[in-house]
Write a protein that holds these residues in place. Structure first.
Motif, PDB file in Angstrom:
ATOM      1  N   LEU A 165      -9.759 -52.361 111.677  1.00  0.00           N
ATOM      2  CA  LEU A 165      -9.599 -51.277 110.703  1.00  0.00           C
ATOM      3  C   LEU A 165     -10.621 -51.406 109.578  1.00  0.00           C
ATOM      4  CD1 LEU A 165      -5.696 -51.138 110.326  1.00  0.00           C
ATOM      5  CD2 LEU A 165      -7.144 -49.705 111.769  1.00  0.00           C
ATOM      6  N   GLN A 172      -4.751 -45.232 114.919  1.00  0.00           N
ATOM      7  CA  GLN A 172      -3.488 -45.397 115.643  1.00  0.00           C
ATOM      8  C   GLN A 172      -3.267 -46.890 115.866  1.00  0.00           C
ATOM      9  OE1 GLN A 172      -1.711 -44.536 120.049  1.00  0.00           O
ATOM     10  NE2 GLN A 172      -2.906 -42.861 119.169  1.00  0.00           N
ATOM     11  N   LEU A 191      -0.098 -54.354 109.963  1.00  0.00           N
ATOM     12  CA  LEU A 191      -0.601 -53.112 109.357  1.00  0.00           C
ATOM     13  C   LEU A 191      -0.161 -52.967 107.912  1.00  0.00           C
ATOM     14  CD1 LEU A 191      -1.869 -50.245 109.442  1.00  0.00           C
ATOM     15  CD2 LEU A 191       0.304 -49.424 110.379  1.00  0.00           C
ATOM     16  N   ALA A 202      -2.122 -50.883 104.984  1.00  0.00           N
ATOM     17  CA  ALA A 202      -1.755 -49.471 105.037  1.00  0.00           C
ATOM     18  C   ALA A 202      -2.080 -48.739 103.741  1.00  0.00           C
ATOM     19  CB  ALA A 202      -0.266 -49.326 105.358  1.00  0.00           C
ATOM     20  N   LEU A 209      -5.650 -47.629 103.532  1.00  0.00           N
ATOM     21  CA  LEU A 209      -5.907 -46.458 104.371  1.00  0.00           C
ATOM     22  C   LEU A 209      -5.389 -45.186 103.707  1.00  0.00           C
ATOM     23  CD1 LEU A 209      -4.966 -47.881 107.891  1.00  0.00           C
ATOM     24  CD2 LEU A 209      -7.256 -47.552 106.960  1.00  0.00           C
ATOM     25  N   LYS A 236      -6.825 -41.563 104.818  1.00  0.00           N
ATOM     26  CA  LYS A 236      -6.897 -41.663 106.262  1.00  0.00           C
ATOM     27  C   LYS A 236      -5.520 -41.405 106.867  1.00  0.00           C
ATOM     28  CE  LYS A 236     -11.169 -42.824 105.849  1.00  0.00           C
ATOM     29  NZ  LYS A 236     -12.233 -41.821 106.102  1.00  0.00           N
ATOM     30  N   ILE A 277      -2.587 -42.170 109.525  1.00  0.00           N
ATOM     31  CA  ILE A 277      -2.078 -43.313 110.284  1.00  0.00           C
ATOM     32  C   ILE A 277      -1.102 -42.815 111.339  1.00  0.00           C
ATOM     33  CG2 ILE A 277      -0.793 -45.477 110.179  1.00  0.00           C
ATOM     34  CD1 ILE A 277      -1.649 -45.720 107.238  1.00  0.00           C
ATOM     35  N   ILE A 288       5.797 -46.906 106.476  1.00  0.00           N
ATOM     36  CA  ILE A 288       4.430 -46.375 106.395  1.00  0.00           C
ATOM     37  C   ILE A 288       4.534 -44.882 106.126  1.00  0.00           C
ATOM     38  CG2 ILE A 288       2.157 -46.268 107.493  1.00  0.00           C
ATOM     39  CD1 ILE A 288       3.123 -49.114 107.232  1.00  0.00           C
ATOM     40  N   SER A 338       2.953 -41.266 107.778  1.00  0.00           N
ATOM     41  CA  SER A 338       2.385 -41.545 109.097  1.00  0.00           C
ATOM     42  C   SER A 338       3.056 -40.680 110.159  1.00  0.00           C
ATOM     43  CB  SER A 338       2.556 -43.021 109.447  1.00  0.00           C
ATOM     44  OG  SER A 338       3.934 -43.377 109.466  1.00  0.00           O
TER      45      SER A 338
END
Length: 314
Positions: A168, A186, A196, A200, A203, A208, A210, A260, A263
């Motif tokens: 990542l 993914q 993750l 996270a 991101l 971004k 997820i 998350i 997501s």
């Protein structure tokens, strides 16, 4: 929460999983019909994100066939390149897929995948790793940037293995003509594999997208006598399942959605019953105490992936 449907189990009769009982020889015609019905039921229940790949047997072809029965611009299709399915629906096959992250493979698989446009919104490197060198392959990266510009699609990658976070971080640094190439990631995430979590927020801050895969840890979240080390997890999940009146699969999906935020969580349902049970994740929320308790079952990434490597195709 946003649930999507992954099609790995719809496109081929075998996948990496814990549970090996009740394996039957597959009639391809009936298998295809059942898979088509799962796509249709998911749509009828409100699912609009469908994830597929040429490496998933007939899945990408099936999704295209199903998509042609619809005229709905809200349907989002994500597909991938980099794996070729080789088992030919033979339950006794020893090699199920071959990985190749070359420009030639990208061009070959794109020639079919582009038929999913304009509903095709996400194009992913299938299981990007440092070992394949795909994130340093300038010809591949330039081609992906061209597809992004020409078709307005998100360029993405999926991760598998102990170095998920490293991949990542490397991908976020890749720029083409001054612009970040990758828009969506993914990633495997569940009670056991929580690596993750540490990245996270980065991101999310970079806007971004997820997508969570393998929320059920390839079946390891279900009580299994071969995994006595998880007996406390199984006990907690049974209690939560009774408390919320849903299955353990719904608990697992809901956990990922709350941990998350924003997501998309992929259901890997292979039949209508599994799909309907998965979608019950929409009907409840886990408390902060529930989440903390489930967090405590995290194991090290090396151990998680070592355990996964021992699982069989069934």
């Amino acid at each position: 929460m946003k649930l999507g449907l992954g099609t790995a189990a719809l496109g081929r009769p075998q996948y990496i999983n814990v549970r090996t009982e009740n394996i039957q020889k597959t009639n391809l015609a009936s298998f295809r019909a059942q898979s088509f019905s799962v796509l249709e039921e998911a749509y009828s229940l409100g699912v609009r994100y469908f994830d597929t790949a040429p490496g998933y047997g007939l899945a990408e072809e099936l999704v295209l066939e199903w998509l042609q029965t619809k005229n709905d611009p809200t349907i989002e299709i994500a597909t991938k390149w980099g794996y070729t399915y080789t088992a030919n629906f033979d339950e006794d096959a020893t090699v199920h897929e071959i990985k190749e992250h070359s420009l030639a493979k990208l061009n070959e698989q794109w020639s079919f995948s582009k038929q999913l446009l304009p509903n095709l919104k996400v194009y992913q490197i299938h299981s990007a790793t440092m070992a394949t060198g795909v994130l340093k392959n300038q010809a591949v990266l330039a081609k992906l940037a061209t597809l992004k510009k020409e078709h307005g699609i998100k360029i993405a990658l999926t991760t598998t293995g102990v170095n998920q976070v490293e991949v990542l971080k490397k991908a976020l640094d890749i720029q083409i003509n001054g612009n970040q190439l990758f828009d969506l990631f993914q990633v495997t995430y569940n009670f056991l594999e929580q690596s993750l979590q540490e990245y996270a927020q980065e991101l999310i801050q970079q806007k971004k997208t997820i997508v969570i895969k393998e929320a059920l840890a390839n079946g390891r979240v279900f009580k299994n006598k071969n995994y006595q080390q998880y007996h406390l997890l199984y006990k907690v999940l049974a209690t939560l399942s009774q408390k919320h009146q849903v299955g353990i699969d719904a608990i697992s999906l809901r956990y990922c959605a709350q941990k998350i935020p924003e997501s998309t969580i992929l259901s890997g349902a292979s039949n209508l019953v599994q799909l309907q049970e998965n979608l019950k994740a929409h009907t409840f929320a886990l408390s902060s105490e529930d989440l903390l308790l489930l967090d405590s079952f995290k194991i090290s990434s090396p151990h998680y992936w070592s355990e996964r490597e021992k699982l069989t195709w069934n």
